[in-house]
Enzyme design. Structure first.
Site, PDB file in Angstrom:
ATOM      1  CB  CYS A  83      11.862   4.120   5.997  1.00 43.67           C
ATOM      2  SG  CYS A  83      11.076   3.141   4.692  1.00 43.67           S
ATOM      3  CG  HIS A 139       1.268   2.570   9.128  1.00 42.22           C
ATOM      4  ND1 HIS A 139       1.491   2.893   7.488  1.00 42.22           N
ATOM      5  CD2 HIS A 139       0.496   3.647   9.448  1.00 42.22           C
ATOM      6  CE1 HIS A 139       0.570   3.936   7.272  1.00 42.22           C
ATOM      7  NE2 HIS A 139       0.026   4.305   8.558  1.00 42.22           N
ATOM      8  CB  CYS A 186       9.040   6.167   3.676  1.00 44.41           C
ATOM      9  SG  CYS A 186       8.172   5.332   5.133  1.00 44.41           S
ATOM     10  CG  HIS A 198       6.789   1.944   6.212  1.00 40.67           C
ATOM     11  ND1 HIS A 198       8.048   1.729   5.723  1.00 40.67           N
ATOM     12  CD2 HIS A 198       6.647   0.943   7.183  1.00 40.67           C
ATOM     13  CE1 HIS A 198       8.677   0.959   6.551  1.00 40.67           C
ATOM     14  NE2 HIS A 198       7.780   0.409   7.539  1.00 40.67           N
ATOM     15  CG  ASN A 206      -7.410   3.580   8.471  1.00 42.43           C
ATOM     16  OD1 ASN A 206      -8.448   2.932   8.711  1.00 42.43           O
ATOM     17  ND2 ASN A 206      -7.009   4.696   9.064  1.00 42.43           N
ATOM     18  CG  HIS A 226       8.583   1.796   2.144  1.00 38.87           C
ATOM     19  ND1 HIS A 226       8.050   2.666   2.660  1.00 38.87           N
ATOM     20  CD2 HIS A 226       8.196   1.889   0.755  1.00 38.87           C
ATOM     21  CE1 HIS A 226       7.449   3.444   1.916  1.00 38.87           C
ATOM     22  NE2 HIS A 226       7.393   2.959   0.905  1.00 38.87           N
ATOM     23  CD  GLN A 263      -3.396   6.265  12.576  1.00 36.43           C
ATOM     24  OE1 GLN A 263      -3.542   6.902  13.379  1.00 36.43           O
ATOM     25  NE2 GLN A 263      -3.916   6.303  11.218  1.00 36.43           N
ATOM     26  CB  SER A 301      -1.247   9.695   4.218  1.00 36.57           C
ATOM     27  OG  SER A 301      -0.871   9.448   5.564  1.00 36.57           O
TER      28      SER A 301
HETATM   29  O1  LIG Z   1      -4.177   9.315  10.763  1.00 32.50           O
HETATM   30  P1  LIG Z   1      -4.077   9.203   9.543  1.00 32.50           P
HETATM   31  O2  LIG Z   1      -3.607   7.817   8.838  1.00 32.50           O
HETATM   32  O3  LIG Z   1      -3.343  10.398   8.857  1.00 32.50           O
HETATM   33  O4  LIG Z   1      -5.457   9.494   9.191  1.00 32.50           O
HETATM   34  C1  LIG Z   1      -6.434   8.224   8.491  1.00 32.50           C
HETATM   35  O5  LIG Z   1      -7.087   7.829   9.735  1.00 32.50           O
HETATM   36  C2  LIG Z   1      -7.811   8.348  10.700  1.00 32.50           C
HETATM   37  C3  LIG Z   1      -8.247   7.495  11.809  1.00 32.50           C
HETATM   38  O6  LIG Z   1      -9.290   6.387  11.114  1.00 32.50           O
HETATM   39  C4  LIG Z   1      -9.051   9.205  10.086  1.00 32.50           C
HETATM   40  O7  LIG Z   1      -9.568  10.050  11.052  1.00 32.50           O
HETATM   41  C5  LIG Z   1      -8.381   9.955   8.889  1.00 32.50           C
HETATM   42  O8  LIG Z   1      -9.460  10.610   8.254  1.00 32.50           O
HETATM   43  C6  LIG Z   1      -7.652   9.048   7.998  1.00 32.50           C
HETATM   44  O9  LIG Z   1      -7.183   9.731   6.742  1.00 32.50           O
END
Ligand SMILES: O=P(O)(O)O[C@H]1O[C@H](CO)[C@@H](O)[C@H](O)[C@H]1O
Ligand SMILES: O=P(O)(O)O[C@H]1O[C@H](CO)[C@@H](O)[C@H](O)[C@H]1O
Lengths: 347, 347
Positions: free
Chosen positions: B54, B166, B51, B164, B153, B113, B168, B161
């Site tokens: 981590c 997290h 990961c 873990h 997300n 994790h 943004q 993806s």
């Molecule tokens: O930045 P990540 O986690 O790879 O990407 C994810 O969040 C982003 C922000 O909402 C999007 O634009 C991507 O399509 C999504 O896969």
């Protein structure tokens, strides 16, 4: 074009909605470790006894489909909108709701379960367009139906629950948000310039060339400058038409031709039955005049890098606004490099 | 409530955006034959050597994560926005673009994790909130950063993806579309009434009761009247705060408490690690005053009927506007019937 935009994060303005889209062209090299989609494209039979859209089969409602040979429509057995719901106008403090009437229909494009638009003959796609015209006019003529949304959800990834070639039409009393946004922009431009916003845009794009995908006598297919989805495209009539009811028979055929060409390119891109939602935006059927409007059809396809990796419109996109990695020009270039023959039809 | 709305297709008005949402409460019995999602919830280890989030592991960029014990942030290795892109203002006929500067960061919620917010301790969630505050203020203090979008997300289905825990933060120069819409509505109401639109709404909802999910001294969690996603929810501070930087330490704790309670309910709904995108909407960091604003956090979860059947926002939704089947009241009722103990922690 301004080539610096190829390498610089920027926003582009959507002239039809007045909204912006964030473009991050430097980010195309991002590795993908996330969710991938199934892409098994089983060979389908021409007739599937368990399909509720195939001719002669019985649907959940108990109704039996006729042995149809041409596009066939019926009222959706699980309609989101109903023609005769109670009239409600509810307002209490900050809560506001109102009843909505409507008619939802399903349009089977072909009796042949194994087909999709790109695999259908041009003459048969023309019949679908004629059916759309008829439905637009008939539904729109209903008292209290002020807008008719024609659309197709193609592929399981787009929430389509049945691979039989079909689309939907939801018609309703109120004019939806997306139409209101575009109406405002068309009108603004019309009042200022006396010409069609989309017509003028088309002219500029035809001169520039780099976002054009297909062109025939009556229609153009292109990747709009402000595309949101990775391989988004738009089909626009050259004549300044407000709705599909105005298409003459030559235009119907030209529309079918360009629809087939565009969807073949789509299938060839990742050698898969390319998923998308498509929809026709045109004028309300409330009897008012909208000389400023220019009808068009848009395709919002989710795939990004392969048949299994899609673009997610999630966190940032939901809370701030849409974001894309490849530019509209890069998308157009990739589509233009593909063969015009469907990958399943090559020897 | 107006009980007729329980059986009648209707639209509801979103007071924060000025947009409508179509509700089809009669349609919940629709069978689902379409795409289902994977829901394998593998038991995760506390540390995963592969990961990139981590502690102690090396990321794609070559950087090594410190041996962090508390929330840890770093600049996204594949940032959509960059702090020092060339200044471009491009306008040519109907094409319009401009460069956009920004800073994108990743926030690891915990070194562990195997966790997610609902499984974390309240004290540790409080530290995440403190980190959000710090980042909001520090990023916002940068010259040319006028808006800071904090979001998460969660789950592969939401484009995440890496499991873990997290979130943004994307911060940027221009003020995004969704914020502009809400700003206009907050302002309109403020000018007319001199009070907070969301504050007054909260008061009305607390009296009505039927859409409230959780309440503590400083925060309320509820299903908004105009919810779009099946189990959409919103967390709102009782105090009229414009941004999270204004939270006092008691409020930070109360926020952590309600966040944990809401996400436990979510996980319990379908006994799965409930996917969603969440985001905080608050005032721009351009130095202007926005006394009308009332910050809030929203959750947009896609699941509809089970851990594997989601709501698709496709054709009609993309071209016309959002649509849902179950009402906000039905969603709140279902969430309120669930246990407050996480399903993995029951003996
Ligand atoms: O930045 P990540 O986690 O790879 O990407 C994810 O969040 C982003 C922000 O909402 C999007 O634009 C991507 O399509 C999504 O896969
Ligand atoms: O009517 P269908 O095909 O069952 O449903 C599909 O299209 C509808 C209209 O875009 C959406 O509301 C549904 O979420 C989607 O699954």
């Amino acid at each position: 074009m301004n080539t610096e935009l190829n390498n610089t994060p920027h926003r582009r303005y959507n002239i039809l909605t007045g909204e912006w889209i964030l473009v991050s062209p430097h980010r195309t090299k991002r590795p993908w470790q996330g969710k991938t989609e199934d892409s098994k494209t089983e060979k389908k039979e021409k007739y599937d006894p368990s399909c509720y859209l195939c001719p002669g089969n019985t649907r959940a409602s108990g109704d039996t489909n006729p042995d149809y040979k041409e596009p066939f429509t019926f009222v959706n057995d699980f309609s989101s909108l109903l023609p005769d719901s109670t009239e409600i106008n509810f307002e209490k403090g900050l809560l506001k709701a109102e009843s909505e009437k409507g008619i939802c229909k399903v349009v089977c494009f072909s009796p042949d379960h194994s087909l999709t638009l790109p695999l259908m003959e041009e003459e048969d796609i023309t019949k679908v367009i004629q059916m759309w015209k008829k439905e637009y006019e008939e539904l729109g003529a209903n008292d209290g139906i002020n807008y008719v949304q024609i659309f197709e959800n193609k592929g399981a990834i787009m929430g389509c629950s049945n691979p039989h070639p079909h689309g939907q039409i939801w018609s309703q009393s109120s004019i939806p948000t997306e139409i209101l946004k575009k109406s405002a922009k068309f009108k603004e431009y019309w009042e200022e310039n006396g010409t069609s916003l989309l017509g003028d845009y088309l002219e500029q794009e035809l001169k520039a060339g780099e976002r054009i995908l297909e062109e025939n006598e009556h229609f153009v297919a292109l990747v709009p400058y402000w595309a949101v989805w990775p391989f988004e495209a738009m089909i626009v009539p050259k004549r300044h038409l407000q709705h599909i009811g105005q298409l003459n028979s030559e235009e119907e055929k030209a529309y079918a031709r360009i629809l087939k060409k565009l969807t073949i390119k789509y299938d060839n891109l990742f050698e898969t039955s390319f998923p998308y939602s498509s929809g026709i935006h045109q004028i309300p059927t409330n009897g008012k005049e909208y000389p400023e409007w220019h009808f068009h059809m848009s395709f919002y396809p989710p795939l990004l890098r392969s048949a299994t990796v899609k673009k997610f419109m999630v966190g940032y996109e939901m809370f701030a606004g849409p974001q894309r990695d490849i530019t509209a020009e890069q998308a157009a270039k990739r589509l233009n490099e593909l063969s015009g023959t469907h990958y399943l039809k090559k020897e």
